[in-house]
Each structure stands twice: as C-alpha cells, then as structure tokens.
Design an enzyme around this catalytic site. Structure first.
Site, PDB file in Angstrom:
ATOM      1  CG  HIS E  41     -16.566 -43.185  -9.503  1.00  0.00           C
ATOM      2  ND1 HIS E  41     -16.577 -41.835  -9.261  1.00  0.00           N
ATOM      3  CD2 HIS E  41     -16.583 -43.313 -10.857  1.00  0.00           C
ATOM      4  CE1 HIS E  41     -16.603 -41.187 -10.417  1.00  0.00           C
ATOM      5  NE2 HIS E  41     -16.599 -42.053 -11.404  1.00  0.00           N
ATOM      6  CG  ASP E  79     -14.431 -54.184  -3.442  1.00  0.00           C
ATOM      7  OD1 ASP E  79     -14.383 -52.957  -3.629  1.00  0.00           O
ATOM      8  OD2 ASP E  79     -14.020 -54.723  -2.396  1.00  0.00           O
ATOM      9  CG  HIS E  80     -10.295 -52.982  -4.002  1.00  0.00           C
ATOM     10  ND1 HIS E  80     -11.372 -52.879  -3.164  1.00  0.00           N
ATOM     11  CD2 HIS E  80      -9.358 -52.138  -3.502  1.00  0.00           C
ATOM     12  CE1 HIS E  80     -11.085 -52.029  -2.180  1.00  0.00           C
ATOM     13  NE2 HIS E  80      -9.877 -51.562  -2.366  1.00  0.00           N
TER      14      HIS E  80
END
Lengths: 137, 137, 137, 137, 137, 137
Positions: E41, E79-80
C-alpha cells in the site's frame, strides 16, 4: 514512447501587474490579483518527459533524477519566494501562470535532454479551478 | 446534535517573523517562512457548526447563510490579501496557521450563534501536509 | 501555444433511456442508470482553451472571462437541473456523458473563439471512476 | 472521436531489481525500491478508449463492459499480488511503472478493439508524485 | 488547546496472517490480504498533536520538528519496507491497520511530549476507502 | 478504543421541499435545491465504528463485513435512486443531508452492534464544500 510525470510543489507570493500601468488600470485588467501587497498560492507543478524505455532499468529516466533536476532548476528558486522579485528567470515578466509555465519549460528543456529524455509538457496548477499546460510549441 | 461543515478557500501572502527579532533570528526559528519578500498559500478553511436539526427545514442552519457569514467575516478580508499587512483582526499577530485559526474563531463565533447554531471548529489547511484545528477551548 | 483550463461544477439529475424502448429494454442496456425516478451526479467540467500568450497581459485569455462564459452558456442551464427535461441544448438526446460533452463543446466553441482563443477540449467527470474528453473532431 | 476513461485500482507488492546484478548494484540503480523484502503501492490505473459515439446508446462503449474487461484482464491478476512473482504477463520483466503500463496495454488492446473501440492510453499512478502514460507507440 | 496535524506517507509491503493458522484458515479470515507472496500500500499517516500556542512563535510546536520526529521514529523504519519482516516495533504483531496505528502511537507519544505537546491522534489511511484513527485510550 | 472508517459512495436524485408549501415558498427557503424536476449528487458516505482490537485478528471488525452491512442496509437502497420517492427509511422526511445522516445512523446502529462494535459517526459529503457528521446524540 513512454511518458513519465513527476509532481512537485512550491508555495510562493506574486502579483499580476504592469509597471507601466497605474494601480487603477492594473486592477481593471488583473482584478484582485494585482494587489500591491501581494497574494500567494500553493502551486503544483507536473513535469512530463518522454522517451524509450531503457531495457537495462525499465525506466525512461530515473524519476529521482528527474525530481532532482526540477528541484535544483525550479523549486529551490521559487519555493517560499516572491515570484516577481526573487526569481532570476522570471525577471521583467508578468508572472501569470502562462508565463511561469513557459519560463519553467525553458529552464528544464536542456537538462532533461542531457538525461537522455525529451521534455513533453509543463503543467502548473494555480488553484483547484485553474491550470495551464505548455508543450514547447 | 448534528455537525455541519462548510469549506471555503482563500489565496493569500504572508510571512512568519517577529519585528523584535532580526532576519537571522527569524530565519533560525521560522526558516524559509520568514522570507522578507513574502510567500503565499492556497488556504482551505473548514468551518463546522453544530445544533439541533430544525424540523421545519431539515437544516441545522442553511449552509448558504453559513457560507455568506464566512465570506463576509473572513474571505472578503483575507482573499488575495497580505495577511500580515491588510487584515484588521490579524494586526500585531504572528500569522501562523494556529493564530489564524484562533482569530477566525473569534470572528465567527458570535455571528454563528446569532444564526441559532454553535461554532464547533475552525480547521485551516495550509498545505496538503499541514493543518490545524481549533475548538475554542 | 499555451493551454489554459478552467474547472467548473454542477449538480444535476438525469436518466439514461430511450423513449422508443420499454423499461425492460432500457434496463438491459443502461442498467440502474435507466431508473425512471432519476438519479444524479456532482458533475465536474474542465474546459481547456488554447492560444498564444497575449504579451500585454501574460494571459491566453483572462480566466475570469472564460469562467463567465462557461457559467452563462453551461452552468446556469444545467446546475440543479434535470438534464433530460430542462436543458434546451440537450433536448431529444440520450444524456450520456459522451453526448453531454459534445453538446457542451457546441455551446462553447463560438464564444471562446470570439474571445480570441480556440476551444481545445471539454472533459466531464461523472464519478471518480468515469470521465470523457472531447476535442471537437 | 470521443475519449472515455475508466479508473480502477489495485494494491500490490513489487521490487525493482535485476537478477543478474547483486544487491549492491541493484541498490545503486534502484535505491530503496530494490528492497529484497519487497514494498508495495496502491496503484491507480486509468484506461482511455476512443471511438465514435454509438447513436443508439450515446456511448462510445458501455463503461461497465470496459470496467469488466479491465478487471478480468488486469485487476484480478494483479490486485493483492506480488507483481514480480505472480503475474503471468509480467514474468521476466523489471516491474517498473513504465514496463507495467506497456504490459497492461498489450493485455487490453485486443479486447478493447473487439468491443468496437480503440485503446488510446494506459496511465498508471504509482504515488501521488509519480505516474506514467503510454499510448501504444 | 490547538490541534496541529502533519501528514506523512510511506509505501510498504505487508500480509495479514497468523503463523499458527494454515493458509486455508488465513484465507478464510483475511481473504486476499493473506497472500503469502505479500501485497502493499501507499499508506498515508496523519499525526495530530495538541497544546497551547506558544506566544513567542505562534506555534503549538514547529511543524518541521514534528515532521522530523515522525520521519525518524516511523517513516525511516517503514518506508519501502516489509511491515511483517523488517520493523522492530511491529515484530510478532498482525500488521492490521489497527495494530499499526497503535504501534505508531507508542513510538510517538514520548518524543511528542518531550517537545512540549501532547499526542492527540494517529490516523492511518490504507486505501481511499479504509482508514483507522487511534487516540491512545 | 480504535476507530475504523469505511468510505462508500452513491449517486442519487433528490429535492428539498415541503409538500405543505407552494413552489414559491419552497424556493425562498431551499433555493435551487427545491427544483421540482429534481437534481442530484455523488454522495460520499463515511461510516466510523469503534471498539477494542480483537487480539485474534488485529481488527476492530473486518472492514469487508462493515462494507457489506453498509451496502445492504444503505447503498443498495439509495444508489441510483430518488431519495424522496424510493427509500423506505426516508419516506416523509425532508431529504436534507442532515436528515439523511440521521436516518442512515438509525439503519446502521443495530447491525454494527451485532457485529461487536459501536457505531461512532456517520458523515455524508454532499459536495466538495458541504458535509455533515452525526454521532447519534
């Protein structure tokens, strides 16, 4: 040909007016946008480049490099700035969204080409109801 | 109790700074928001009022009347204006989003009450990443 | 050539159906959009015009004038209206988004040309998932 | 010629990397997008088709049929999936947004033509700041 | 009391499942979100803090400092990344949006208090249709 | 206590009016919203429920079940319908956004409680500028 777009944002003050017109004439043509005390916007900038997909990376160009070019050539010069007073490449221009788009195009065309892609369009959203797009011709 | 919200927008210039600080100190605290040449935003304002549903109309209050109040008390005074220089109810304030929200609350509370509702909150979105909300207490 | 876009909005009722089909046939083709009791949308309209930048103003055309044309020719006739029953330039048409876009084009082309620009496209967003765009050819 | 666009969405994991490169080289080129443990996105897909308006229905093509084609050919295969491991038509590709757009085009071109329209463009929004658009040439 | 909100974003892979359940049972409860190959997502995070306005600055707290705290405590870690495998403060948890929000609250509460404000809420938007909000109680 | 929100959408026609008032009086109070030929909206509905996180699943309640309840109780009855004529639970009401929100609350409260959660709020967005929120008290 694949088209790749990067969105960047900047917040700036500006004023629409001509120095060779008095305040009354400026107000007639530019309305409240000519306020001598300035107003401002959250500008949203979309830069689209085009090119072949590089088979080694799957990229037209690396979007981080594109973002860095836009930041160095444009955003650092206009963000939290007064577009009429502080931006070298807008000096002497009426800072309408149209003129800003054209000036941004001129700043971006060469560095994008040096990256191995072509600049396709510069789109500037001034408000949720108003935007311009320029394709260089 | 039903909560009714009206969104309005205004574009304005401003600058964060204290007159009793020099530019260096202002830059340390407020960063690029202290630019002496101003910058600006597309501010988005959400005004929420609350009250019983009027059985005759199905309304808490007519949202057009709410919009007119916000426009007359706020938008006409701040849209395409310089928030530091031109807004009577912001004079002498640091025009942070927090202080703007509180000042807007003070302008709106009485006229909303006179319409038969209660002001519930004033929310100001300065950028897509930053907003404040004030509930009057 | 610079492209300038104005967004306007209108809320309307409509129904997709053919008078020469019965309700069953209309439902087969148009599904719930054929409801004889109508349904409605918050339509969003983007009108794009193109032209040279006027060096005197920095504008293709003044976006307020463009907004006024759209309001007078389109919005006043369709906002809070029934598109099947109340809009002169949609009479006798199936009010699909496609047909609406084409009809809007026809209403706007001449007044935009009289302002010294060319109509480039009419885009209508019916829902967040569905939109059409028409370029006049 | 009328242009009709359908928006669909899918949530997927992916990773940018080349098997013939080691992790260090992959990180140099693809940055954090090369994380061997994957990351993911809420991808937004816009499919635009073009054609004449069918005078019987007012449609280029029925947008529900277009939606069904996109769902059957694309969404069912990519939604809540790992784009590197689980999608037949992406096997062996670097799953950059560019390559995904081109692969989607190839999946959609024939079924759209069989419906009597032409595929015009496939646009994929990876984040609010990055998107690509492909027109088949 | 003024409420100040900062939006941050992160893109991550995850999977909803319990190790003590087999794939069939996981699929019954979590559906396609249990895909063993992961999905992902574009998460959007809203962190709201509250406090008195500091009369010296007009700020509850400097929103840049708030952004830095969120980035250092949360974004850099998620993040990532793969939320199931790579995030210390999510280890051993089902990475539902609810559990993520609660875990983020626990990471942020102390550093926000040290800045002189109170954490008011953590809101996580997983898709445009689904979000959670947590107030610490 | 965790707060979980599901967004759903519906497109409907409606009209604001009282049968015991004539058209002139209805127009004075409700303006163009009283158009006897109807108008319509893309309504956006946000339903928020609250509860403890179930440690077995990490969910307050499964958001798919919440979506199904909203669809069965609300969306199927109002989507592509005329809110004045076709919705059992709105019969005899002025279909203002306020009254719609209250009616939706009454439809949802019991089924949400049966799922093991509490209904917290019903928010209805009628246009991008107008919305209401109801908390049941």
């Amino acid at each position: 040909m694949m088209y790749l777009t990067r969105r960047e944002r900047f917040n700036a003050a500006h004023r629409l007016f001509r120095e060779d017109w008095d305040d009354k004439k400026n107000y007639e043509v530019f309305g409240k946008c000519s306020n001598p005390n300035w107003h401002g916007h959250n500008y949203v900038l979309f830069v689209t480049v085009k090119g072949e997909i590089n088979p080694e990376t799957g990229f037209v160009i690396n979007i981080k490099t594109l973002s860095e070019i836009i930041k160095r050539r444009i955003i650092e010069k206009v963000d939290h700035k007064n577009l009429n007073l502080e931006v070298d490449f807008l000096k002497g221009k009426i800072v309408s969204t149209e003129n800003i788009a054209q000036a941004f195009w001129n700043e971006l065309e060469t560095p994008v080409r040096k990256m191995g892609a072509q600049l396709h369009s510069v789109k500037i959203v001034e408000t949720e109801n108003n935007f311009v797009e320029y394709f260089g011709v």
